[in-house]
Design an enzyme around this catalytic site. Structure first.
Site, PDB file in Angstrom:
ATOM      1  N   HIS A 121     -38.169  25.853 -52.168  1.00  0.00           N
ATOM      2  CA  HIS A 121     -37.698  24.789 -53.126  1.00  0.00           C
ATOM      3  C   HIS A 121     -38.708  24.085 -53.525  1.00  0.00           C
ATOM      4  CE1 HIS A 121     -35.351  22.102 -55.523  1.00  0.00           C
ATOM      5  NE2 HIS A 121     -35.916  21.187 -54.763  1.00  0.00           N
ATOM      6  N   ARG A 181     -44.461  31.882 -53.378  1.00  0.00           N
ATOM      7  CA  ARG A 181     -43.429  32.924 -53.549  1.00  0.00           C
ATOM      8  C   ARG A 181     -43.677  34.358 -53.769  1.00  0.00           C
ATOM      9  NH1 ARG A 181     -39.585  28.977 -57.536  1.00  0.00           N
ATOM     10  NH2 ARG A 181     -38.200  28.052 -55.951  1.00  0.00           N
ATOM     11  N   TYR A 213     -27.343  21.500 -54.492  1.00  0.00           N
ATOM     12  CA  TYR A 213     -27.610  22.078 -55.852  1.00  0.00           C
ATOM     13  C   TYR A 213     -26.532  21.917 -56.675  1.00  0.00           C
ATOM     14  CZ  TYR A 213     -31.232  25.241 -53.879  1.00  0.00           C
ATOM     15  OH  TYR A 213     -32.989  25.543 -53.636  1.00  0.00           O
TER      16      TYR A 213
HETATM   17  N1  UDP Z   1     -31.544  31.392 -57.679  1.00  0.00           N
HETATM   18  C1  UDP Z   1     -30.589  32.636 -57.576  1.00  0.00           C
HETATM   19  N2  UDP Z   1     -30.332  33.481 -58.730  1.00  0.00           N
HETATM   20  C2  UDP Z   1     -30.881  33.245 -59.821  1.00  0.00           C
HETATM   21  C3  UDP Z   1     -31.758  32.011 -60.094  1.00  0.00           C
HETATM   22  C4  UDP Z   1     -31.591  31.162 -59.065  1.00  0.00           C
HETATM   23  O1  UDP Z   1     -30.125  32.823 -56.565  1.00  0.00           O
HETATM   24  O2  UDP Z   1     -30.719  33.994 -60.696  1.00  0.00           O
HETATM   25  C5  UDP Z   1     -31.595  30.435 -56.719  1.00  0.00           C
HETATM   26  C6  UDP Z   1     -32.788  30.411 -56.133  1.00  0.00           C
HETATM   27  O3  UDP Z   1     -33.079  30.372 -54.929  1.00  0.00           O
HETATM   28  C7  UDP Z   1     -33.531  29.202 -56.943  1.00  0.00           C
HETATM   29  C8  UDP Z   1     -32.300  28.356 -56.889  1.00  0.00           C
HETATM   30  O4  UDP Z   1     -31.260  29.146 -57.158  1.00  0.00           O
HETATM   31  O5  UDP Z   1     -34.589  28.740 -56.176  1.00  0.00           O
HETATM   32  C9  UDP Z   1     -32.494  27.222 -57.862  1.00  0.00           C
HETATM   33  O6  UDP Z   1     -32.639  27.891 -59.255  1.00  0.00           O
HETATM   34  P1  UDP Z   1     -33.641  27.057 -60.220  1.00  0.00           P
HETATM   35  O7  UDP Z   1     -33.377  27.712 -61.464  1.00  0.00           O
HETATM   36  O8  UDP Z   1     -33.450  25.691 -60.146  1.00  0.00           O
HETATM   37  O9  UDP Z   1     -35.100  27.796 -59.587  1.00  0.00           O
HETATM   38  P2  UDP Z   1     -36.335  26.810 -59.048  1.00  0.00           P
HETATM   39  O10 UDP Z   1     -36.161  25.541 -59.498  1.00  0.00           O
HETATM   40  O11 UDP Z   1     -36.158  26.769 -57.390  1.00  0.00           O
HETATM   41  O12 UDP Z   1     -37.560  27.723 -59.314  1.00  0.00           O
HETATM   42 MG    MG Z   2     -34.636  24.085 -59.783  1.00  0.00          MG
END
Ligand code: UDP
Ligand code: MG
Length: 152
Positions: free
Chosen positions: A117, A104, A51
């Protein structure tokens, strides 16, 4: 042309709550071939590296702690237009905003513990699947002239 692979993680929480089977069922029902899959426990370093794009975000520390809180299932998925179709299947990052019927919406507990993910681009799908799978762990349905074990 959009690529044929994407990468997913069934996150801790979903694994803990016995949602592996139902989530894989939704993935199969949507027409994805599982080209690679295993259950692993990430180290803190591995979760941070996976990440790293989010390392400056306020949620990064807690996200890493969540990702190491238990085993995860990582899978390499194959289908036409894989990245976009899988993002539609999982729904919004925040489960409160995810459409009914999305993974989700059905299985997430919170914006952090959001069940799965899904890669956000073809380039990241390849990078992420290479982070977790060696060539001998990849079993593509459509080898399409590519080297076995590689969709590049
Ligand atoms: N996440 C979080 N808080 C936030 C936004 C994201 O804990 O405010 C976590 C969540 O598990 C998410 C991951 O960080 O899936 C990666 O964020 P991203 O914005 O890439 O979202 P995704 O691509 O997974 O939809
Ligand atoms: Mg993402």
């Amino acid at each position: 042309m959009a690529g044929r692979i994407t990468f997913t993680i069934i996150k801790p929480g979903a694994v803990q709550n016995e949602h592996i089977g139902p989530i894989l069922g939704k993935i199969a029902e949507a027409g994805f071939h599982i080209a690679g899959m295993k259950m692993v426990q990430l180290s803190r370093n591995e979760a941070q590296n996976f990440y790293c794009i989010h390392e400056d975000k306020p949620f990064f520390g807690e996200l890493v702690e969540f990702m190491v809180s238990g085993p995860i299932v990582v899978a390499l998925l194959e289908k036409d237009n894989a990245v976009e179709d899988f993002r539609k299947l999982i729904g919004s990052t925040d489960p409160k905003k995810a459409e009914p019927g999305t993974i989700r919406h059905m299985f997430a507990q919170s914006i952090q513990a959001n069940a799965v993910h899904g890669s956000d681009s073809d380039e990241n799908a390849i990078k992420e699947s290479e982070y977790f799978f060696a060539g001998y762990e990849k079993f593509y349905k459509d080898k399409g002239g590519c080297l076995q074990g590689s969709m590049q």
